[in-house]
Design a protein around this motif. Structure first.
Motif, PDB file in Angstrom:
ATOM      1  N   LEU A  57       0.821  -1.213   0.000  1.00 16.06           N
ATOM      2  CA  LEU A  57       0.000   0.000   0.000  1.00 16.06           C
ATOM      3  C   LEU A  57       0.857   1.266   0.000  1.00 16.06           C
ATOM      4  CD1 LEU A  57      -3.009   0.998   0.262  1.00 16.06           C
ATOM      5  CD2 LEU A  57      -2.547   1.165   2.736  1.00 16.06           C
ATOM      6  N   THR A  58       0.616   2.141  -0.961  1.00 10.45           N
ATOM      7  CA  THR A  58       1.343   3.410  -1.049  1.00 10.45           C
ATOM      8  C   THR A  58       0.405   4.571  -0.710  1.00 10.45           C
ATOM      9  OG1 THR A  58       0.789   3.777  -3.373  1.00 10.45           O
ATOM     10  CG2 THR A  58       2.772   2.463  -2.911  1.00 10.45           C
ATOM     11  N   THR A  59       0.987   5.742  -0.518  1.00 13.54           N
ATOM     12  CA  THR A  59       0.173   6.934  -0.264  1.00 13.54           C
ATOM     13  C   THR A  59      -0.763   7.192  -1.444  1.00 13.54           C
ATOM     14  OG1 THR A  59       1.947   7.886   1.082  1.00 13.54           O
ATOM     15  CG2 THR A  59       0.253   9.404   0.261  1.00 13.54           C
ATOM     16  N   LYS A  60      -0.256   6.977  -2.640  1.00 17.15           N
ATOM     17  CA  LYS A  60      -1.077   7.176  -3.844  1.00 17.15           C
ATOM     18  C   LYS A  60      -2.244   6.198  -3.860  1.00 17.15           C
ATOM     19  CE  LYS A  60      -0.759   7.435  -8.900  1.00 17.15           C
ATOM     20  NZ  LYS A  60       0.145   7.309 -10.076  1.00 17.15           N
ATOM     21  N   ASP A  61      -1.970   4.949  -3.508  1.00 13.32           N
ATOM     22  CA  ASP A  61      -3.032   3.945  -3.452  1.00 13.32           C
ATOM     23  C   ASP A  61      -4.110   4.355  -2.457  1.00 13.32           C
ATOM     24  OD1 ASP A  61      -1.589   2.343  -5.200  1.00 13.32           O
ATOM     25  OD2 ASP A  61      -0.805   1.024  -3.632  1.00 13.32           O
TER      26      ASP A  61
ATOM     27  N   ARG B 188     -10.766   8.282  -2.525  1.00 16.94           N
ATOM     28  CA  ARG B 188     -11.554   8.928  -3.585  1.00 16.94           C
ATOM     29  C   ARG B 188     -12.747   8.064  -3.981  1.00 16.94           C
ATOM     30  NH1 ARG B 188     -12.909   8.743  -8.424  1.00 16.94           N
ATOM     31  NH2 ARG B 188     -11.755   6.812  -8.810  1.00 16.94           N
ATOM     32  N   LYS B 189     -12.521   6.766  -4.087  1.00 12.53           N
ATOM     33  CA  LYS B 189     -13.604   5.878  -4.490  1.00 12.53           C
ATOM     34  C   LYS B 189     -14.755   5.909  -3.483  1.00 12.53           C
ATOM     35  CE  LYS B 189     -10.971   2.622  -7.312  1.00 12.53           C
ATOM     36  NZ  LYS B 189     -10.586   1.205  -7.512  1.00 12.53           N
ATOM     37  N   VAL B 190     -14.397   6.056  -2.209  1.00 15.65           N
ATOM     38  CA  VAL B 190     -15.441   6.105  -1.182  1.00 15.65           C
ATOM     39  C   VAL B 190     -16.103   7.480  -1.133  1.00 15.65           C
ATOM     40  CG1 VAL B 190     -15.917   5.947   1.298  1.00 15.65           C
ATOM     41  CG2 VAL B 190     -14.335   4.327   0.213  1.00 15.65           C
ATOM     42  N   ASP B 191     -15.276   8.528  -1.077  1.00 13.71           N
ATOM     43  CA  ASP B 191     -15.815   9.874  -0.901  1.00 13.71           C
ATOM     44  C   ASP B 191     -16.456  10.450  -2.158  1.00 13.71           C
ATOM     45  OD1 ASP B 191     -15.120  10.025   1.743  1.00 13.71           O
ATOM     46  OD2 ASP B 191     -13.166  10.911   1.372  1.00 13.71           O
TER      47      ASP B 191
ATOM     48  N   ASP C  56     -16.084  -2.824   0.021  1.00 10.75           N
ATOM     49  CA  ASP C  56     -15.964  -3.206  -1.384  1.00 10.75           C
ATOM     50  C   ASP C  56     -14.673  -2.675  -1.995  1.00 10.75           C
ATOM     51  OD1 ASP C  56     -18.436  -4.404  -1.165  1.00 10.75           O
ATOM     52  OD2 ASP C  56     -19.526  -2.712  -2.028  1.00 10.75           O
ATOM     53  N   VAL C  57     -14.339  -1.443  -1.646  1.00 11.26           N
ATOM     54  CA  VAL C  57     -13.115  -0.830  -2.160  1.00 11.26           C
ATOM     55  C   VAL C  57     -11.896  -1.609  -1.673  1.00 11.26           C
ATOM     56  CG1 VAL C  57     -11.639   1.200  -1.939  1.00 11.26           C
ATOM     57  CG2 VAL C  57     -14.068   1.485  -2.411  1.00 11.26           C
ATOM     58  N   ALA C  58     -11.909  -1.975  -0.403  1.00 10.71           N
ATOM     59  CA  ALA C  58     -10.793  -2.727   0.171  1.00 10.71           C
ATOM     60  C   ALA C  58     -10.662  -4.103  -0.466  1.00 10.71           C
ATOM     61  CB  ALA C  58     -10.990  -2.866   1.679  1.00 10.71           C
ATOM     62  N   GLU C  59     -11.781  -4.787  -0.634  1.00  9.59           N
ATOM     63  CA  GLU C  59     -11.750  -6.125  -1.219  1.00  9.59           C
ATOM     64  C   GLU C  59     -11.206  -6.096  -2.646  1.00  9.59           C
ATOM     65  OE1 GLU C  59     -14.759  -9.953  -1.939  1.00  9.59           O
ATOM     66  OE2 GLU C  59     -15.589  -7.957  -1.558  1.00  9.59           O
ATOM     67  N   GLU C  60     -11.660  -5.124  -3.411  1.00  9.25           N
ATOM     68  CA  GLU C  60     -11.196  -4.994  -4.800  1.00  9.25           C
ATOM     69  C   GLU C  60      -9.680  -4.751  -4.840  1.00  9.25           C
ATOM     70  OE1 GLU C  60     -11.960  -2.135  -8.741  1.00  9.25           O
ATOM     71  OE2 GLU C  60     -12.877  -1.664  -6.812  1.00  9.25           O
ATOM     72  N   TYR C  61      -9.189  -3.888  -3.954  1.00  6.41           N
ATOM     73  CA  TYR C  61      -7.765  -3.592  -3.925  1.00  6.41           C
ATOM     74  C   TYR C  61      -6.945  -4.812  -3.546  1.00  6.41           C
ATOM     75  CZ  TYR C  61      -3.308  -1.487  -2.601  1.00  6.41           C
ATOM     76  OH  TYR C  61      -1.965  -1.204  -2.502  1.00  6.41           O
ATOM     77  N   LEU C  62      -7.371  -5.502  -2.515  1.00  3.00           N
ATOM     78  CA  LEU C  62      -6.626  -6.676  -2.068  1.00  3.00           C
ATOM     79  C   LEU C  62      -6.569  -7.755  -3.136  1.00  3.00           C
ATOM     80  CD1 LEU C  62      -7.878  -6.980   1.634  1.00  3.00           C
ATOM     81  CD2 LEU C  62      -5.693  -6.091   0.834  1.00  3.00           C
ATOM     82  N   LYS C  63      -7.673  -7.942  -3.839  1.00  3.78           N
ATOM     83  CA  LYS C  63      -7.693  -8.938  -4.913  1.00  3.78           C
ATOM     84  C   LYS C  63      -6.757  -8.529  -6.042  1.00  3.78           C
ATOM     85  CE  LYS C  63     -12.325 -10.855  -4.173  1.00  3.78           C
ATOM     86  NZ  LYS C  63     -13.705 -10.998  -4.740  1.00  3.78           N
ATOM     87  N   SER C  64      -6.742  -7.220  -6.357  1.00  2.53           N
ATOM     88  CA  SER C  64      -5.886  -6.754  -7.445  1.00  2.53           C
ATOM     89  C   SER C  64      -4.407  -6.906  -7.127  1.00  2.53           C
ATOM     90  CB  SER C  64      -6.192  -5.280  -7.753  1.00  2.53           C
ATOM     91  OG  SER C  64      -5.690  -4.423  -6.730  1.00  2.53           O
ATOM     92  N   LYS C  65      -4.075  -6.947  -5.830  1.00  2.00           N
ATOM     93  CA  LYS C  65      -2.680  -7.075  -5.406  1.00  2.00           C
ATOM     94  C   LYS C  65      -2.328  -8.492  -4.961  1.00  2.00           C
ATOM     95  CE  LYS C  65      -1.861  -2.671  -5.942  1.00  2.00           C
ATOM     96  NZ  LYS C  65      -0.946  -2.172  -6.988  1.00  2.00           N
TER      97      LYS C  65
END
Length: 337
Positions: A304-308, A314-317, A325-334
């Protein structure tokens, strides 16, 4: 995000979590009190119950772990990321949202919450103030390793274990409009100082005296500050004032996900005025201090980076997606879930 800050934080050393920021209704890592401890205890008991009794006592088996979250977007996202990697490691992980640090920190020490995503400088100054008083000499600095070490010394006696800090950091930052940056050839705060431009800062009124804000900008960067426009830290009003040219500089944070929509750009803190508020897991040493928990969270920290983190916010706000959902998508992508 000024509060500890990302600052009190509290002593003026870790500024940014004291004033309201974009995602924090009372300040990023605000210490504002709210809610009732009684209600919290009851809800935690209901949530913990038999699950907490099943914990492995050292983070080594397939136990049940409660991840704490404060009530602002970034904390909610981070707690879901933590829960996701812990589930991957074989734990039954759930997320418990508590209003702020003043309420969840005692629960972490008691073991009713097992893991929380924290910020190195902010948490260090929070515990420093608890031990040595609100006027204690600051222990946090712009050196991440030194700040984490200071945090560990304060956390250990309270039954807490501080794991390895990640690359992602959410700390105070200053932004200008893209047009202003282009006109004056600005990429860093040093560039702004050299430009000799007089600026008004859109921030909280604490900026006038906090070391990380006006005094620090003047002393460290030689920036010519005309005054403070007290519209809040990273608030929409503050950013709009800079967009419109009423003010020239806005105090926000490094993971502010709304700068683009206001046409703003961060100026690099090239002389490291701000303290190191890297994201760091803090766990209850007895219940979640084992190697397995550390390894699971370390994998996330290395990724996880600051940019990430900014993009996830942003996706949430902005896109109104759910933190889980945002967290799950990120973890799967990595490949972490």
């Amino acid at each position: 995000m000024m509060a500890p800050s990302h600052t009190t934080h509290h002593t003026g050393a870790t500024p940014h979590r004291t004033a309201p920021t974009r995602r924090r209704t009372t300040g990023l890592r605000a210490l504002a009190a709210g809610g009732t401890v009684t209600a919290l205890a009851l809800s935690l008991a209901a949530c913990g119950g038999s699950d907490l009794e099943e914990k492995d006592g050292g983070g080594g088996g397939k136990g049940s772990l409660v991840v704490g979250s404060a009530q602002f977007t970034e904390s909610k996202v981070l707690s879901q990321l933590y829960a996701g990697v812990l589930k991957k490691a074989g734990y039954k992980a759930s997320v418990k949202t508590v209003k702020n640090r003043e309420l969840y920190a005692p629960e972490l020490e008691k073991g009713r919450i097992d893991v929380v995503p924290e910020y190195a400088a902010t948490m260090a100054e929070f515990l420093n103030a608890k031990k040595n008083g609100p006027k204690a000499e600051p222990v946090a600095s712009n050196d991440a390793d030194e700040t984490v070490e200071a945090l560990r010394k304060l956390a250990g006696p309270r039954g807490l274990k501080v794991l390895e800090a990640g690359k992602a950091a959410d700390q105070n930052a200053f932004a200008v409009s893209k047009d202003y940056a282009k006109k004056h050839k600005l990429k860093t705060l040093s560039d702004l100082g050299r430009s000799k431009e007089r600026v008004t800062i859109a921030a909280g009124d604490e900026c006038e005296t906090r070391p990380f804000c006006r005094p620090g900008l003047e002393k460290t960067y030689g920036i010519d500050i005309k005054g403070i426009d007290p519209k809040g830290v990273g608030s929409s009003q503050s950013k709009q004032a800079v967009k419109d040219g009423k003010d020239q500089l806005v105090l926000t944070t490094t993971t502010d996900a709304t700068l683009e929509q206001f046409g703003l750009v961060l100026l690099q803190d090239d002389k490291k005025l701000q303290n190191a508020d890297n994201v760091v897991p803090v766990v209850n040493a007895k219940d979640a201090g084992g190697k397995k928990v550390a390894e699971a969270l370390d994998k996330l920290n290395r990724t996880l980076t600051t940019k990430d983190l900014t993009e996830l916010n942003r996706k949430v706000d902005q896109d109104r997606e759910k933190p889980a959902d945002v967290a799950e998508e990120y973890l799967k992508s990595k490949g972490l879930a």
